[in-house]
Design a protein around this motif. Structure first.
Motif, mmCIF file in Angstrom:
data_model
loop_
_atom_site.group_PDB
_atom_site.id
_atom_site.type_symbol
_atom_site.label_atom_id
_atom_site.label_comp_id
_atom_site.label_asym_id
_atom_site.label_seq_id
_atom_site.Cartn_x
_atom_site.Cartn_y
_atom_site.Cartn_z
ATOM 1 N N ALA A 294 -15.288 26.808 13.482
ATOM 2 C CA ALA A 294 -15.252 25.433 12.975
ATOM 3 C C ALA A 294 -13.903 25.150 12.324
ATOM 4 O O ALA A 294 -13.275 26.037 11.737
ATOM 5 N N SER A 295 -13.460 23.925 12.450
ATOM 6 C CA SER A 295 -12.267 23.468 11.732
ATOM 7 C C SER A 295 -12.464 21.967 11.529
ATOM 8 O O SER A 295 -13.325 21.368 12.165
ATOM 9 N N ALA A 296 -11.691 21.380 10.630
ATOM 10 C CA ALA A 296 -11.868 19.947 10.385
ATOM 11 C C ALA A 296 -10.569 19.323 9.915
ATOM 12 O O ALA A 296 -9.859 19.898 9.086
ATOM 13 N N ALA A 297 -10.291 18.145 10.473
ATOM 14 C CA ALA A 297 -9.140 17.365 10.003
ATOM 15 C C ALA A 297 -9.648 16.435 8.898
ATOM 16 O O ALA A 297 -10.681 15.794 9.054
ATOM 17 N N TYR A 298 -8.933 16.389 7.794
ATOM 18 C CA TYR A 298 -9.379 15.596 6.645
ATOM 19 C C TYR A 298 -8.604 14.294 6.520
ATOM 20 O O TYR A 298 -7.409 14.244 6.814
ATOM 21 N N TYR A 299 -9.326 13.243 6.090
ATOM 22 C CA TYR A 299 -8.714 11.954 5.751
ATOM 23 C C TYR A 299 -7.813 11.458 6.876
ATOM 24 O O TYR A 299 -6.676 11.043 6.651
ATOM 25 N N VAL A 300 -8.343 11.521 8.097
ATOM 26 C CA VAL A 300 -7.590 11.138 9.301
ATOM 27 C C VAL A 300 -7.169 9.670 9.221
ATOM 28 O O VAL A 300 -6.076 9.302 9.640
ATOM 29 N N THR A 301 -8.074 8.829 8.678
ATOM 30 C CA THR A 301 -7.663 7.468 8.315
ATOM 31 C C THR A 301 -7.525 7.465 6.799
ATOM 32 O O THR A 301 -8.519 7.446 6.077
ATOM 33 N N PRO A 302 -6.306 7.523 6.297
ATOM 34 C CA PRO A 302 -6.159 7.597 4.845
ATOM 35 C C PRO A 302 -6.639 6.304 4.170
ATOM 36 O O PRO A 302 -6.796 5.269 4.831
ATOM 37 N N SER A 303 -6.876 6.380 2.882
ATOM 38 C CA SER A 303 -7.573 5.284 2.192
ATOM 39 C C SER A 303 -6.862 3.940 2.321
ATOM 40 O O SER A 303 -7.520 2.902 2.392
ATOM 41 N N HIS A 304 -5.528 3.928 2.350
ATOM 42 C CA HIS A 304 -4.828 2.628 2.379
ATOM 43 C C HIS A 304 -5.025 1.909 3.703
ATOM 44 O O HIS A 304 -4.768 0.714 3.796
ATOM 45 N N LEU A 305 -5.508 2.641 4.734
ATOM 46 C CA LEU A 305 -5.755 2.007 6.034
ATOM 47 C C LEU A 305 -7.246 1.838 6.323
ATOM 48 O O LEU A 305 -7.635 1.456 7.423
ATOM 49 N N GLN A 306 -8.100 2.130 5.343
ATOM 50 C CA GLN A 306 -9.550 1.946 5.531
ATOM 51 C C GLN A 306 -9.876 0.442 5.535
ATOM 52 O O GLN A 306 -9.251 -0.330 4.797
ATOM 53 N N PRO A 307 -10.862 0.048 6.344
ATOM 54 C CA PRO A 307 -11.187 -1.390 6.425
ATOM 55 C C PRO A 307 -11.426 -2.033 5.057
ATOM 56 O O PRO A 307 -10.944 -3.140 4.804
ATOM 57 N N ALA A 308 -12.132 -1.336 4.180
ATOM 58 C CA ALA A 308 -12.478 -1.943 2.881
ATOM 59 C C ALA A 308 -11.256 -2.156 1.991
ATOM 60 O O ALA A 308 -11.329 -2.895 1.008
ATOM 61 N N MET A 309 -10.144 -1.505 2.310
ATOM 62 C CA MET A 309 -8.953 -1.606 1.462
ATOM 63 C C MET A 309 -7.892 -2.541 2.072
ATOM 64 O O MET A 309 -6.775 -2.631 1.569
ATOM 65 N N GLN A 310 -8.271 -3.246 3.173
ATOM 66 C CA GLN A 310 -7.277 -4.105 3.829
ATOM 67 C C GLN A 310 -6.799 -5.234 2.925
ATOM 68 O O GLN A 310 -5.679 -5.732 3.075
ATOM 69 N N TYR A 311 -7.656 -5.649 1.972
ATOM 70 C CA TYR A 311 -7.260 -6.740 1.067
ATOM 71 C C TYR A 311 -6.033 -6.386 0.240
ATOM 72 O O TYR A 311 -5.373 -7.260 -0.327
ATOM 73 N N LEU A 312 -5.702 -5.109 0.175
ATOM 74 C CA LEU A 312 -4.543 -4.685 -0.621
ATOM 75 C C LEU A 312 -3.221 -4.865 0.141
ATOM 76 O O LEU A 312 -2.151 -4.800 -0.452
ATOM 77 N N GLY A 313 -3.309 -5.035 1.477
ATOM 78 C CA GLY A 313 -2.124 -5.391 2.253
ATOM 79 C C GLY A 313 -1.283 -4.243 2.769
ATOM 80 O O GLY A 313 -0.164 -4.461 3.238
ATOM 81 N N TYR A 314 -1.781 -3.009 2.689
ATOM 82 C CA TYR A 314 -1.006 -1.890 3.252
ATOM 83 C C TYR A 314 -1.109 -1.907 4.777
ATOM 84 O O TYR A 314 -2.103 -2.384 5.327
ATOM 85 N N LYS A 315 -0.076 -1.371 5.421
ATOM 86 C CA LYS A 315 -0.032 -1.336 6.898
ATOM 87 C C LYS A 315 0.334 0.079 7.332
ATOM 88 O O LYS A 315 0.876 0.843 6.539
ATOM 89 N N PRO A 316 0.089 0.423 8.621
ATOM 90 C CA PRO A 316 0.602 1.712 9.099
ATOM 91 C C PRO A 316 2.113 1.758 8.823
ATOM 92 O O PRO A 316 2.822 0.794 9.082
ATOM 93 N N GLY A 317 2.562 2.876 8.250
ATOM 94 C CA GLY A 317 3.977 2.985 7.887
ATOM 95 C C GLY A 317 4.214 2.777 6.391
ATOM 96 O O GLY A 317 5.277 3.102 5.874
ATOM 97 N N SER A 318 3.212 2.234 5.679
ATOM 98 C CA SER A 318 3.391 1.995 4.232
ATOM 99 C C SER A 318 3.591 3.301 3.471
ATOM 100 O O SER A 318 4.312 3.337 2.476
#
Ligand SMILES: Cc1ncc(COP(=O)(O)O)c(C=O)c1O
Length: 358
Positions: A294-318
């Motif tokens: 077993a192995s696992a990749a963590y936080y593949v979508t980091p928090s600033h790119l999570q749907p619920a955090m879009q109101y904060l305005g971060y983009k890929p590359g931020s």
């Protein structure tokens, strides 16, 4: 099959003791607060070297209640990493404040104090570093910025040098954590008496006596059965953490570093997870799966790119280093007691996968 973590291997030798101690709780009929919870709070405070420790229902509540007890809320900003479990920024939003994401230091995957400094504004009320994967965040450099600290120590019970810098430091006892319960549980370690007093009320409907409610709080309690299990486990934690450190050293000795970037060792690191980095992460992970590892990749979508955090305005590359770590990290099997044979198979498989990918 080699699992990512074998929790039962750690507690199996303690099952007779757990049955006896939990049996005593059953006989007592006292399941909420009471002597087991108070006993664990006392022992945890002593272990951590803090004046106050308060049991709560889980690590997420521990974060929200810490912010509320410190008076952080609407209109305030709290700086935290985005390369973390989502509960970190979620707790800030739940407290009514705004999460502000700072990038990480690629060498440690913990908060980069320089980027934190660049993000401080007049509204910044706290910095919330995470001791990610069991590695202490750079507390001295963060404390030098002069903003109160809340340490998200969910993954780091027993790591050296933590919990005494923050006004509050929070722990999760989710069953895969280094110190774990038999279900959900959490703790706030606190260095400020007034904040600890408010937190004690907030976790119980804003009341100390169940009659007078001085604050709008919630119901967030550690129960007696979980506290009993935690008291059985706590004396074993230093040994479990030492075994994790030995296993980390063994991965290096077996030559894993020839194929992937190893987590740099430091004395305080308790390897909640053993996380390596490679641009060929997905190929290595697939090969491990084929080999029954077993192995696992963590936080593949980091928090600033999570749907619920879009109101904060971060983009890929931020947050470039956060996004690179999200694409490259891979946790390999690690627990207190993983044996050399299992580790040898992991290393051989990773080396073979890296050769194919190269
Ligand atoms: C970094 C971090 N913060 C917060 C939490 C939340 O803890 P819990 O699951 O006990 O609510 C976790 C773990 O799950 C975590 O890993």
């Amino acid at each position: 099959m080699i699992p990512l973590i074998d929790v039962k291997a750690q507690y199996a030798p303690l099952i007779p003791q757990l049955k006896e101690r939990i049996g005593e709780v059953l006989e007592s009929g006292r399941f909420i607060f009471g002597p087991e919870v108070e006993g664990f709070e006392r022992e945890a405070a002593e272990f951590l070297g803090v004046p106050f420790a308060l049991g709560v229902a889980n690590g997420t509540d521990a974060l929200v209640l810490s912010l509320e007890a410190m008076g952080v809320g609407r209109g305030d900003e709290v700086i935290c990493p985005a390369f973390t479990f989502y509960a970190t920024p979620e707790s800030i939003a739940r407290a009514g404040a705004t999460p502000v994401f700072a990038d990480i230091d690629p060498a440690t995957m913990n908060l980069d104090p320089e980027d934190v400094a660049a993000k401080i504004t007049l509204r910044t009320k706290a910095i919330m570093p995470v001791h990610l994967f069991g590695r202490p965040a750079p507390l001295a450099a963060l404390a030098a910025l002069g903003v109160p600290i809340v340490e998200d120590a969910a993954q780091a019970f027993g790591a050296a040098g933590i919990a005494t810098t923050g006004v509050c430091s929070t722990f999760s006892f989710f069953p895969t954590k280094n110190l774990f319960a038999l279900g959900d549980g959490g703790l706030v370690a606190c260095t400020d008496e007034a904040v600890a007093d408010r937190l004690r009320m907030l976790r119980f409907h804003g009341s100390l006596d169940k009659r007078t409610h001085e604050l709008v709080g919630t119901n967030s309690r550690l129960d007696a059965i979980q506290a009993t299990a935690l008291r059985v486990f706590l004396p074993h934690l230093p040994g479990w953490n030492a075994a994790r450190r030995e296993a980390a050293a063994r991965y290096a000795e077996l030559g894993l570093g020839d194929a992937v970037e190893l987590p740099a060792d430091e004395a305080g690191h308790v390897y909640h997870l053993f996380v390596v980095r490679s641009p060929d992460r997905d190929a290595i992970s697939a090969r491990l799966k084929e080999a029954g590892v077993a192995s696992a990749a963590y936080y593949v979508t980091p928090s600033h790119l999570q749907p619920a955090m879009q109101y904060l305005g971060y983009k890929p590359g931020s947050l470039p280093e956060t996004e690179r770590a999200a694409a490259e990290n891979l946790a390999l099997p690690m627990w207190g007691g993983i044996g050399p044979e299992a580790q040898r198979l992991v290393v051989q498989t990773v080396l073979a996968a890296a050769r194919v990918a190269a």
